[in-house]
Design an enzyme around this catalytic site. Sequence first.
Site, PDB file in Angstrom:
ATOM      1  N   THR A  13       0.834  -1.214   0.000  1.00  0.00           N
ATOM      2  CA  THR A  13       0.000   0.000   0.000  1.00  0.00           C
ATOM      3  C   THR A  13       0.867   1.262   0.000  1.00  0.00           C
ATOM      4  O   THR A  13       0.359   2.372   0.101  1.00  0.00           O
ATOM      5  CB  THR A  13      -0.945   0.049   1.219  1.00  0.00           C
ATOM      6  N   GLY A  14       2.172   1.092  -0.116  1.00  0.00           N
ATOM      7  CA  GLY A  14       3.086   2.239  -0.112  1.00  0.00           C
ATOM      8  C   GLY A  14       3.187   2.908  -1.474  1.00  0.00           C
ATOM      9  O   GLY A  14       2.494   2.534  -2.423  1.00  0.00           O
ATOM     10  N   TYR A  15       4.092   3.888  -1.573  1.00  0.00           N
ATOM     11  CA  TYR A  15       4.170   4.728  -2.774  1.00  0.00           C
ATOM     12  C   TYR A  15       4.383   3.910  -4.048  1.00  0.00           C
ATOM     13  O   TYR A  15       3.572   3.929  -4.959  1.00  0.00           O
ATOM     14  CB  TYR A  15       5.280   5.785  -2.627  1.00  0.00           C
ATOM     15  N   ILE A  16       5.480   3.158  -4.125  1.00  0.00           N
ATOM     16  CA  ILE A  16       5.745   2.396  -5.360  1.00  0.00           C
ATOM     17  C   ILE A  16       5.008   1.062  -5.338  1.00  0.00           C
ATOM     18  O   ILE A  16       4.635   0.516  -6.381  1.00  0.00           O
ATOM     19  CB  ILE A  16       7.263   2.205  -5.618  1.00  0.00           C
ATOM     20  N   GLY A  17       4.767   0.540  -4.130  1.00  0.00           N
ATOM     21  CA  GLY A  17       4.113  -0.764  -4.003  1.00  0.00           C
ATOM     22  C   GLY A  17       2.795  -0.854  -4.748  1.00  0.00           C
ATOM     23  O   GLY A  17       2.529  -1.834  -5.454  1.00  0.00           O
ATOM     24  N   ARG A  36      -1.635  -4.898   7.812  1.00  0.00           N
ATOM     25  CA  ARG A  36      -1.845  -4.950   9.256  1.00  0.00           C
ATOM     26  C   ARG A  36      -3.319  -4.710   9.551  1.00  0.00           C
ATOM     27  O   ARG A  36      -4.010  -4.035   8.788  1.00  0.00           O
ATOM     28  CB  ARG A  36      -1.031  -3.857   9.947  1.00  0.00           C
ATOM     29  N   LYS A 133      20.148  -1.400   2.488  1.00  0.00           N
ATOM     30  CA  LYS A 133      19.661  -2.206   1.359  1.00  0.00           C
ATOM     31  C   LYS A 133      20.733  -3.204   0.910  1.00  0.00           C
ATOM     32  O   LYS A 133      20.422  -4.351   0.580  1.00  0.00           O
ATOM     33  CB  LYS A 133      19.258  -1.305   0.189  1.00  0.00           C
TER      34      LYS A 133
END
Length: 308
Positions: A13-17, A36, A133
């Site tokens: 649900t994130g920016y790039i996801g 979650r 990373k």
Amino acid sequence: MASKSKILFIGGTGYIGKFIVEASVKTGHPTFVLVRESTLSAPSKSQLLDHFKKLGVNLVIGDVLNHGSLVKAIKQVDVVISTVGQTLLADQVKIIAAIKEAGNVKRFFPSEFGNDVDRVNAVEPAKSAFVTKAKIRRAVEAEGIPYTYVASNFFAGYFLPNLSQPGATAPPRDKVVIFGDGNPKAVYNKEDDIGTYTIKAVDDPRTLNKILYIKPPGNIYSFNDLVSLWERKIGKTLERVYVPEEQVLKNIQEAAPPVNVILSIQHSAFVKGDQTNFQIEPSFGVEASQLYPDVKYTTVDEYLSQFV
């Protein structure tokens, strides 16, 4: 044709996801997104989650920090794609442990989607994120988990709407600030295209245990060339203000988060040329637009036209 891999997204649900989730479900992959309990009831996410459900995405309750829930979710799929944000990057060791225990994962894509972190000359604070990373890469390799690392370079939606001008909400019409001499080349990819290329790599043996670089020829520009392209579009010459590297470094040190993070990433790309200052060797990498010439990607030229 073999059936398409089932994919679990962590950080979907994130920016790039969200772009990669959409590409997954639209190309027929059974698509699962770990959410979650708290996200399910978060007003800021309700529209996106409704959109996912309409597309046919399966929402799975779980948490990166809850080992049991993670293993259970992973056992339902073939491929895991992590797009977790900055604060959870180091916690991906927990995903690695769960993948190891589940024992069924054919491929893991850790959260990358930027510069190739093994080939950067970044200063703090970007340096620490890149180091984290890189540590996750080494952990994946040490465990013998099959992987693909996606080096998607710059998100067009983040850097092009204001031509990377600090604090601006539209591209410049009078003067433009350029870090360094403006000659190193950077790469700008539209988020939907990053999603498309990432999902194409999922079941492709050519991307197994490789870095997938997204560097289509129409999206590689020096800052000077980018400004010239914009000038041609608006029919106007801008005043170019060049900021020498030592001033850029001073600005980074004096800025507060998250501005210092953005400035240090820009320093890495615009001053050091970290997105384009090395050759992709077949031993470690492949280039997406060469592997998938059928993808009609949005060029920087096309992308900028919407702002004229």
